[in-house]
Design an enzyme around this catalytic site. Structure first.
Site, PDB file in Angstrom:
ATOM      1  N   ASP A  11      -3.016   9.763  37.687  1.00  0.00           N
ATOM      2  CA  ASP A  11      -3.252  11.123  38.165  1.00  0.00           C
ATOM      3  C   ASP A  11      -2.663  12.080  37.133  1.00  0.00           C
ATOM      4  OD1 ASP A  11      -3.617  13.356  40.027  1.00  0.00           O
ATOM      5  OD2 ASP A  11      -1.445  13.214  40.322  1.00  0.00           O
ATOM      6  N   MET A  12      -3.129  13.313  37.128  1.00  0.00           N
ATOM      7  CA  MET A  12      -2.638  14.270  36.131  1.00  0.00           C
ATOM      8  C   MET A  12      -1.615  15.248  36.709  1.00  0.00           C
ATOM      9  SD  MET A  12      -6.077  14.919  33.833  1.00  0.00           S
ATOM     10  CE  MET A  12      -5.232  16.152  32.846  1.00  0.00           C
ATOM     11  N   ASP A  13      -2.050  16.174  37.553  1.00  0.00           N
ATOM     12  CA  ASP A  13      -1.143  17.210  38.065  1.00  0.00           C
ATOM     13  C   ASP A  13      -0.099  16.603  38.989  1.00  0.00           C
ATOM     14  OD1 ASP A  13      -2.356  19.935  37.129  1.00  0.00           O
ATOM     15  OD2 ASP A  13      -4.044  18.696  37.746  1.00  0.00           O
ATOM     16  N   THR A  45      -8.204  11.872  38.074  1.00  0.00           N
ATOM     17  CA  THR A  45      -7.776  13.222  38.431  1.00  0.00           C
ATOM     18  C   THR A  45      -8.766  13.947  39.338  1.00  0.00           C
ATOM     19  OG1 THR A  45      -7.133  15.367  37.468  1.00  0.00           O
ATOM     20  CG2 THR A  45      -8.814  14.132  36.296  1.00  0.00           C
ATOM     21  N   GLY A  46      -8.259  14.953  40.029  1.00  0.00           N
ATOM     22  CA  GLY A  46      -9.130  15.852  40.781  1.00  0.00           C
ATOM     23  C   GLY A  46      -9.749  16.916  39.895  1.00  0.00           C
ATOM     24  N   LYS A 173     -10.631   8.192  44.360  1.00  0.00           N
ATOM     25  CA  LYS A 173     -10.144   7.624  43.106  1.00  0.00           C
ATOM     26  C   LYS A 173     -10.199   6.095  43.110  1.00  0.00           C
ATOM     27  CE  LYS A 173      -7.176  11.532  41.855  1.00  0.00           C
ATOM     28  NZ  LYS A 173      -5.825  11.929  41.425  1.00  0.00           N
ATOM     29  N   ASP A 196       0.744  11.284  43.223  1.00  0.00           N
ATOM     30  CA  ASP A 196       1.726  12.013  44.028  1.00  0.00           C
ATOM     31  C   ASP A 196       1.145  12.590  45.318  1.00  0.00           C
ATOM     32  OD1 ASP A 196       1.679  15.435  43.183  1.00  0.00           O
ATOM     33  OD2 ASP A 196       0.237  13.985  42.447  1.00  0.00           O
ATOM     34  N   SER A 197      -0.190  12.562  45.489  1.00  0.00           N
ATOM     35  CA  SER A 197      -0.799  13.273  46.629  1.00  0.00           C
ATOM     36  C   SER A 197      -1.770  12.379  47.394  1.00  0.00           C
ATOM     37  CB  SER A 197      -1.521  14.528  46.130  1.00  0.00           C
ATOM     38  OG  SER A 197      -0.593  15.421  45.556  1.00  0.00           O
ATOM     39  N   ASN A 199      -4.899  12.481  47.547  1.00  0.00           N
ATOM     40  CA  ASN A 199      -6.084  12.049  46.798  1.00  0.00           C
ATOM     41  C   ASN A 199      -5.792  10.852  45.897  1.00  0.00           C
ATOM     42  OD1 ASN A 199      -4.652  13.422  44.805  1.00  0.00           O
ATOM     43  ND2 ASN A 199      -6.364  14.705  44.158  1.00  0.00           N
TER      44      ASN A 199
END
Length: 246
Positions: A11-13, A45-46, A173, A196-197, A199
């Site tokens: 994941d990115m953010d 990522t989203g 994902k 972290d979330s 998603n």
């Protein structure tokens, strides 16, 4: 160094990126070590491809990528493999709901991200990938969730505790990582997924080894095989050093 896993899905953010939207030098260094050991590093990522691509280029990635929470899978940077579009009538209804509550919303089309500030109403003239809402009002967010679940045909997650992110049902994902595994000829058991979330939850649950960041939402931590340092403290470097390279 030898790698215990074949694919690292990031994941990115809130995960790969620190709060300044940067990949720290230490994290870059450990990602390079993983790549040198033969690990495929995949952005999951989203974000849209346009938003994610500079980071892929910074890391020198040539691997497949998962964008917009799985609505797009790229065979390599700049080479689209598969895209899952949202039903236009669902987009129309989700926009109406946003207007009813008077809350911030955004919508990812294939070409552009639209929000309350630049919305022009042309739903049928575009192809849509994702819709989202943001509100700090827990009661409104709960009502929204109930309405969205009643609509059906939607995959509902979040990327922060204050938002909701909506993709076509079954698109997430984890489904993206499965497609990446097929492209690379590897198994889900050979994947480390980090996030972290909500998603990231399906990916963390369904991969061989699921990791939650120290700053992750509590439910994500509970479902992960390990919890590492936060995104501001090189958690990704810790994942690679502790769990991937031996």
């Amino acid at each position: 160094m030898i790698a215990k896993y074949r694919l690292l899905a990031l994941d990115m953010d809130g995960t790969l990126l620190n709060d300044e939207q940067q990949i720290t030098p230490k994290t870059v260094e450990w990602i390079k070590k993983a790549m040198d050991a033969g690990v495929h590093v995949c952005l999951s990522t989203g974000r849209s491809s346009r938003s994610a691509m500079p980071y892929a280029e910074q890391l020198g990635l040539e691997t497949p990528m998962i964008m917009v929470n799985g609505s797009e899978v790229w065979r390599a940077p700049h080479e689209l493999y598969r895209r899952s579009l949202m039903d236009m009538m669902l987009v129309k209804r989700m926009h109406e709901i946003a207007e009813e509550y008077g809350i911030w919303f955004w919508a990812y089309s294939v070409d552009e991200v639209y929000n309350r500030d630049n919305w022009d109403g042309d739903i049928e003239g575009r192809e849509w990938l994702k819709f989202g809402y943001s509100t700090e009002d827990d009661e409104i967010r709960h009502k929204l969730l109930m309405q969205l679940q009643d609509l059906g045909g939607l995959e509902i997650t979040n990327s922060t505790p204050h938002n909701l992110e909506i993709n076509p049902l079954g698109v997430n994902k984890a489904s993206g990582i499965r497609e990446v595994c097929k492209l690379l000829g590897i198994e889900m058991s050979q994947v480390v997924a980090v996030g972290d979330s909500l998603n990231d939850l399906a990916a963390i649950q369904q991969s061989g080894f699921g990791v939650a960041m120290g700053n992750a939402q509590e439910v994500v931590k509970q479902e992960a095989d390990a919890v590492v340092a936060t995104n501001n403290n090189d958690g990704i470097a810790e994942v690679i050093e502790k769990y991937i390279l031996i």
